[in-house]
Motif scaffolding. Structure first.
Motif, PDB file in Angstrom:
ATOM      1  N   ARG A 192       2.387  29.368  23.550  1.00 39.69           N
ATOM      2  CA  ARG A 192       2.748  29.207  24.903  1.00 39.69           C
ATOM      3  C   ARG A 192       4.096  28.132  24.824  1.00 39.69           C
ATOM      4  N   GLY A 193       4.591  28.520  23.974  1.00 33.23           N
ATOM      5  CA  GLY A 193       6.073  27.674  23.584  1.00 33.23           C
ATOM      6  C   GLY A 193       5.842  26.350  23.035  1.00 33.23           C
ATOM      7  N   LYS A 194       4.733  25.786  22.902  1.00 28.94           N
ATOM      8  CA  LYS A 194       4.631  24.574  22.139  1.00 28.94           C
ATOM      9  C   LYS A 194       4.862  24.333  20.963  1.00 28.94           C
ATOM     10  N   ARG A 195       5.400  23.243  20.572  1.00 27.27           N
ATOM     11  CA  ARG A 195       5.763  23.159  19.197  1.00 27.27           C
ATOM     12  C   ARG A 195       4.556  22.682  18.275  1.00 27.27           C
ATOM     13  N   ILE A 196       4.082  23.420  17.424  1.00 26.75           N
ATOM     14  CA  ILE A 196       3.116  23.293  16.362  1.00 26.75           C
ATOM     15  C   ILE A 196       3.463  23.240  15.174  1.00 26.75           C
ATOM     16  N   ASP A 197       3.008  21.951  14.397  1.00 29.71           N
ATOM     17  CA  ASP A 197       3.411  21.787  13.267  1.00 29.71           C
ATOM     18  C   ASP A 197       2.790  22.376  12.278  1.00 29.71           C
ATOM     19  N   ILE A 198       2.872  23.663  11.736  1.00 29.47           N
ATOM     20  CA  ILE A 198       2.205  24.655  10.816  1.00 29.47           C
ATOM     21  C   ILE A 198       3.069  24.718   9.718  1.00 29.47           C
ATOM     22  N   PRO A 199       2.386  24.676   8.431  1.00 25.94           N
ATOM     23  CA  PRO A 199       3.298  24.853   7.196  1.00 25.94           C
ATOM     24  C   PRO A 199       4.115  26.274   7.180  1.00 25.94           C
ATOM     25  N   GLU A 200       5.287  25.979   6.743  1.00 22.45           N
ATOM     26  CA  GLU A 200       6.267  27.157   6.827  1.00 22.45           C
ATOM     27  C   GLU A 200       6.545  27.539   5.504  1.00 22.45           C
ATOM     28  N   ALA A 201       6.422  28.876   5.157  1.00 11.83           N
ATOM     29  CA  ALA A 201       6.817  29.357   3.956  1.00 11.83           C
ATOM     30  C   ALA A 201       8.114  29.969   3.951  1.00 11.83           C
ATOM     31  N   ILE A 202       8.878  30.143   2.404  1.00 11.42           N
ATOM     32  CA  ILE A 202      10.052  30.421   2.305  1.00 11.42           C
ATOM     33  C   ILE A 202      10.046  31.591   1.559  1.00 11.42           C
ATOM     34  N   GLY A 203       8.829  32.068   0.859  1.00  8.50           N
ATOM     35  CA  GLY A 203       8.848  33.147   0.059  1.00  8.50           C
ATOM     36  C   GLY A 203       7.154  33.481   0.031  1.00  8.50           C
ATOM     37  N   TYR A 204       6.991  34.589  -0.707  1.00  6.26           N
ATOM     38  CA  TYR A 204       5.557  34.945  -0.945  1.00  6.26           C
ATOM     39  C   TYR A 204       5.445  35.974  -2.080  1.00  6.26           C
ATOM     40  N   GLY A 205       4.151  35.872  -2.535  1.00  5.74           N
ATOM     41  CA  GLY A 205       3.892  37.097  -3.667  1.00  5.74           C
ATOM     42  C   GLY A 205       2.472  37.779  -3.090  1.00  5.74           C
ATOM     43  N   ALA A 206       2.934  38.823  -2.754  1.00  2.00           N
ATOM     44  CA  ALA A 206       1.897  39.850  -1.942  1.00  2.00           C
ATOM     45  C   ALA A 206       1.669  40.987  -2.917  1.00  2.00           C
ATOM     46  N   ASN A 207       0.614  41.837  -2.371  1.00  5.93           N
ATOM     47  CA  ASN A 207       0.286  42.952  -2.909  1.00  5.93           C
ATOM     48  C   ASN A 207       1.329  44.271  -2.814  1.00  5.93           C
ATOM     49  N   LEU A 208       1.177  45.169  -3.330  1.00  2.56           N
ATOM     50  CA  LEU A 208       1.809  46.405  -3.335  1.00  2.56           C
ATOM     51  C   LEU A 208       1.553  46.836  -1.892  1.00  2.56           C
ATOM     52  N   GLN A 209       2.805  47.560  -1.512  1.00  7.34           N
ATOM     53  CA  GLN A 209       2.415  48.175  -0.144  1.00  7.34           C
ATOM     54  C   GLN A 209       1.549  49.166   0.046  1.00  7.34           C
ATOM     55  N   LEU A 210       1.202  50.035  -1.122  1.00  7.29           N
ATOM     56  CA  LEU A 210       0.231  51.016  -1.283  1.00  7.29           C
ATOM     57  C   LEU A 210      -1.080  50.388  -1.091  1.00  7.29           C
ATOM     58  N   PHE A 211      -1.253  49.148  -1.700  1.00  9.42           N
ATOM     59  CA  PHE A 211      -2.880  48.314  -1.659  1.00  9.42           C
ATOM     60  C   PHE A 211      -2.918  47.954  -0.307  1.00  9.42           C
ATOM     61  N   GLN A 212      -1.939  47.260   0.192  1.00  7.28           N
ATOM     62  CA  GLN A 212      -1.898  46.554   1.670  1.00  7.28           C
ATOM     63  C   GLN A 212      -2.247  47.591   2.759  1.00  7.28           C
ATOM     64  N   ASN A 213      -1.445  48.531   2.533  1.00  6.33           N
ATOM     65  CA  ASN A 213      -1.711  49.481   3.673  1.00  6.33           C
ATOM     66  C   ASN A 213      -2.904  50.216   3.576  1.00  6.33           C
ATOM     67  N   SER A 214      -3.650  50.242   2.378  1.00  4.86           N
ATOM     68  CA  SER A 214      -4.812  51.114   2.165  1.00  4.86           C
ATOM     69  C   SER A 214      -6.069  50.151   2.771  1.00  4.86           C
ATOM     70  N   ALA A 215      -5.853  48.678   2.438  1.00  8.17           N
ATOM     71  CA  ALA A 215      -6.977  47.900   2.818  1.00  8.17           C
ATOM     72  C   ALA A 215      -6.996  47.462   4.025  1.00  8.17           C
ATOM     73  N   LEU A 216      -8.131  46.821   4.615  1.00 11.35           N
ATOM     74  CA  LEU A 216      -8.679  46.499   5.991  1.00 11.35           C
ATOM     75  C   LEU A 216      -7.637  45.398   6.345  1.00 11.35           C
ATOM     76  N   GLY A 217      -7.266  44.390   5.503  1.00 14.68           N
ATOM     77  CA  GLY A 217      -6.517  43.296   5.817  1.00 14.68           C
ATOM     78  C   GLY A 217      -5.988  42.501   4.539  1.00 14.68           C
ATOM     79  N   GLY A 218      -5.393  41.303   4.959  1.00 19.10           N
ATOM     80  CA  GLY A 218      -4.971  40.273   4.089  1.00 19.10           C
ATOM     81  C   GLY A 218      -5.098  39.016   4.530  1.00 19.10           C
ATOM     82  N   GLY A 219      -5.034  38.015   3.666  1.00 18.21           N
ATOM     83  CA  GLY A 219      -4.984  36.690   3.919  1.00 18.21           C
ATOM     84  C   GLY A 219      -4.470  35.868   3.035  1.00 18.21           C
ATOM     85  N   HIS A 220      -3.995  34.975   3.027  1.00 15.41           N
ATOM     86  CA  HIS A 220      -3.406  33.817   1.935  1.00 15.41           C
ATOM     87  C   HIS A 220      -4.485  33.131   1.349  1.00 15.41           C
ATOM     88  N   PHE A 221      -4.251  32.642   0.038  1.00 13.30           N
ATOM     89  CA  PHE A 221      -5.312  31.667  -0.548  1.00 13.30           C
ATOM     90  C   PHE A 221      -4.527  30.504  -0.863  1.00 13.30           C
TER      91      PHE A 221
END
Length: 750
Positions: A192-221
């Motif tokens: 709703r346009g409110k400023r929320i102090d959520i942690p901000e990332a500047i990079g990531y290490g994720a799974n190959l597109q082949l795996f992520q597209n095949s899986a139901l979803g993903g989440g950071h740990f």
């Protein structure tokens, strides 16, 4: 009572001011104006203690951790395994063990080339390009040697959540973007346009597109690591390039409940709209409400130490060595507890705790709705509690004794701790407690230290004022209750005692100055000790004489009894001293004691050159005159009628009715003989005979009086009293008193 309370506050204004000053300091600390790092550290420790104290310490069998442990590494090989093994692991979990959902606490960020398929393809396109059979064989083998595709096929159509991580800092972190992120769960417009102090990332290490597209979803740990290195929270959301991505635990719970999206819940309030507070306190997940803090983090509801969830070895799953019932319909997390794989974290329970079990704890807490709440407004509750308790202590503690101060501090501390634990246990609310306890401790130390130094100063003052007059015990009482004494002159009913050495001039002439000084010291020391033991105040030493009084500076309801007990003890002690003096070759000492009870003026009196705490008045003068009369009647002690009336526990011998020098009113004087409970039959018989003689004397029956007195004198030749009356009878025969004589004898000397 109110006036007394106001007077106490006026006297204790400095201590109250210091208490309020300390309270204001901690209130500013809560408001953020005075940040104190150690308070945050103590708050974390307090959180840990409450967590450890109340965690259930039970095993949750709904969630199973498939552990890439040392056993698995020994049987399958070092990590990372070939994707064919991971695919087979996934197939076993779903097809044979029939688990409900799987989440990976590992990342598959790089292609798997361990099968040799790429080498075969290179040969087929190079050295063996002219051999069609070779290329055909390679194509036939592709289905079994393309391990990544095998893993992707295994992921397809199964409820699997892939894990990944975000980078927030570090050199080169901004350029690290491996793999592909899952679809975000929220965008900025969802807030709703409110400023929320959520942690901000500047990079990531994720799974190959082949795996992520095949899986139901993903989440950071990514966990949230506090300043002390302890993992207590997990951010449910991370922001990356304007999109918001969910945590692994949240993604798995969302999949379990088949919820398409999450919804931020805001608290609406006019007051909140004016404050620097977004109002975000919850994340709604279907029918579940997840409490979050201002950073959209959630407190991890740890169940206990490691092994709070059932662990199974990944190699046992691969080899089918487990009973199917162990894993059927379970929520499975694939992770590692092997130390060499570096997924061990510091937690409130222990320093080395598998990261995968942290996510298991959060999943269980989300499913059971047992997440502790710590919304931003808890700081306001802390502020109010501190203000109330601080003001109560600031005003009340300086007005009570040290004992009651300790009791009040203990009661308030226990009440605050019990209230805090009650909110934790029954309302799942995490109220801050460290600042409150530190403030209480600081205020306690301030008051005890202040009280100690003020008491020491007051005791020194009282000792300086009264130490030469009264025993140390009374000094302690005055120090504990200084308002009970005053140096200002006032009238009180008191008792005064005078004692004097008989024939001191003659005694002193036979001794050297050194021996005389030693003798007086040996005499005055035990006499003074007796006075002090009976709560007496030494007024002064007058050469060989002692003046003491009872009833000041501390009021004493038994002042007359204490004075009389003192006089009797002094006479008894003198008997022992005589033997000691005789052994040293010193002359025997005899004393006379006069005691009177009455209204006296007591206080600091004197001149601008010298002041003394003393008593004055007619009652004091009478006491001195009574001491002088002991020589006339040959007795050791004389007390007035007022003292006799005040102390009925003694048996007295009435000596005379006299008019002393300087006083027109006649007084009856008595010699205390013994306590009523201790007097002997012979003493009672003597007093009875003496009373009869005294009656004849007052009736002016001189013959009968003389007969009785002569008989008494014969029986008790050492009693000078009977000789005095025999001489008076003989005098009155020659010069009879007036017809209406009242029996009063006037003494013209002191």
């Amino acid at each position: 009572m109110m006036n007394n309370f106001i007077q106490i506050i006026q006297r204790q204004y400095l201590r109250i001011f210091l208490n309020v000053l300390l309270l204001m300091f901690f209130l500013f600390q809560i408001a953020g104006f005075v940040p104190l790092a150690f308070i945050d550290q103590l708050e974390n420790l307090a959180y840990d203690y409450r967590l450890v104290l109340t965690m259930p310490n039970t095993v949750d069998k709904r969630i199973i951790i498939v552990d890439i442990d040392e056993k698995s590494l020994a049987e399958v090989g070092r990590w990372p395994w070939g994707r064919n093994h991971v695919a087979r692991l996934l197939d076993e979990l779903f097809n044979y063990y029939q688990v409900a959902i799987v989440g990976f606490d590992v990342v598959f960020a790089e292609p798997d080339e361990s099968s040799g398929l790429k080498i075969l393809e290179k040969l087929a396109d190079g050295e063996f390009t002219d051999i069609p059979e070779f290329r055909k064989r390679v194509e036939d083998l592709r289905q079994t040697l393309d391990f990544d595709q095998l893993f992707a096929d295994s992921l397809s159509g199964k409820p699997v959540i892939m894990g990944y991580y975000f980078n927030t800092s570090g050199e080169g972190a901004g350029t690290l973007r491996s793999g592909v992120l899952p679809a975000p769960v929220l965008a900025k417009d969802d807030f709703r346009g409110k400023r929320i102090d959520i942690p901000e990332a500047i990079g990531y290490g994720a799974n190959l597109q082949l795996f992520q597209n095949s899986a139901l979803g993903g989440g950071h740990f990514n966990p949230s690591i506090d300043a002390d290195g302890i993992v207590r929270r997990i951010p449910l959301l991370y922001e990356y390039e304007g999109q918001y991505y969910e945590a692994l635990s949240l993604a798995m719970v969302r999949a379990i409940h088949n919820v398409d999206r999450i919804e931020p819940v805001f608290v609406e309030s006019d007051m909140l709209s004016k404050a620097d507070y977004s109002g975000l306190e919850w994340i709604r997940l279907g029918h579940l409400k997840i409490p979050v803090d201002e950073h959209v983090q959630v407190l991890i509801p740890y169940r206990g130490r490691q092994q709070s969830f059932h662990y199974v070895s990944a190699s046992d799953v691969l080899q089918g060595r487990l009973e199917p019932a162990v894993l059927k319909d379970a929520v499975v997390l694939v992770g590692t507890s092997a130390p060499g794989l570096f997924d061990l974290r510091a937690t409130p329970m222990q320093n080395k705790y598998p990261g995968v079990e942290i996510h298991a704890n959060l999943i269980a807490g989300l499913l059971d709705q047992v997440i502790k709440e710590k919304p931003p407004y808890t700081a306001g509750a802390e502020f109010v509690l501190m203000l109330l308790s601080g003001l109560i202590l600031s005003i009340l503690i300086p007005c009570v004794s040290p004992l009651w101060a300790n009791i009040i501090f203990a009661i308030i501390t226990v009440l605050l701790i019990v209230f805090n634990l009650s909110m934790w246990q029954f309302a799942s609310l995490v109220l801050p407690v460290a600042s409150l306890l530190v403030m209480l401790l600081g205020m306690y130390l301030l008051n005890m230290t202040f009280g100690f130094f003020v008491e020491r100063r007051g005791k020194r003052q009282i000792t300086g004022l009264f130490g030469q007059y009264i025993p140390p015990e009374l000094v302690d009482e005055l120090s504990a209750n200084p308002e009970a004494c005053s140096m200002d002159a006032e009238n009180r009913e008191m008792t005064v005692l005078f004692s004097d050495v008989r024939g001191f001039t003659t005694l002193s002439e036979g001794l050297s100055p050194k021996d005389l000084s030693r003798l007086m010291n040996e005499f005055l020391t035990p006499m003074t000790r007796i006075i002090h033991q009976n709560r007496g105040t030494i007024d002064k030493y007058m050469g060989d004489a002692i003046m003491a009084f009872w009833g000041a500076p501390l009021e004493d309801a038994g002042h007359a009894r204490h004075a009389l007990d003192t006089g009797m003890a002094m006479l008894e002690s003198l008997n022992a001293l005589r033997e000691e003096f005789r052994a040293r070759g010193w002359p025997e000492i005899r004393i006379g004691i006069g005691i009177n009870t009455g209204e006296m003026s007591v206080g600091n009196m004197g001149s601008e050159f010298r002041m003394a705490y003393t008593v004055m008045g007619d009652a004091v003068n009478l006491g001195s005159r009574l001491e002088g009369l002991t020589k006339v009647y040959g007795v050791g002690m004389i007390v007035s009628e007022s003292t006799r009336t005040a102390v009925p526990d003694y048996t007295y011998r009435e000596l005379d009715r006299v008019r002393v020098k300087g006083k027109d009113e006649p007084v009856t004087i008595y010699e205390p003989v013994a306590l009523v409970t201790e007097i002997t039959r012979s003493e009672l018989d003597e007093i009875k005979l003496y009373k009869l003689a005294l009656k004849y004397y007052l009736d002016q029956n001189w013959d009968m009086a003389e007969l009785q007195l002569l008989n008494l004198q014969k029986q008790f030749p050492a009693r000078k009293l009977y000789q005095v009356y025999v001489e008076r009878v003989q005098e009155f025969r020659v010069n009879p008193p007036a017809a209406h004589w009242d029996g009063v004898y006037t003494h013209t000397s002191k």
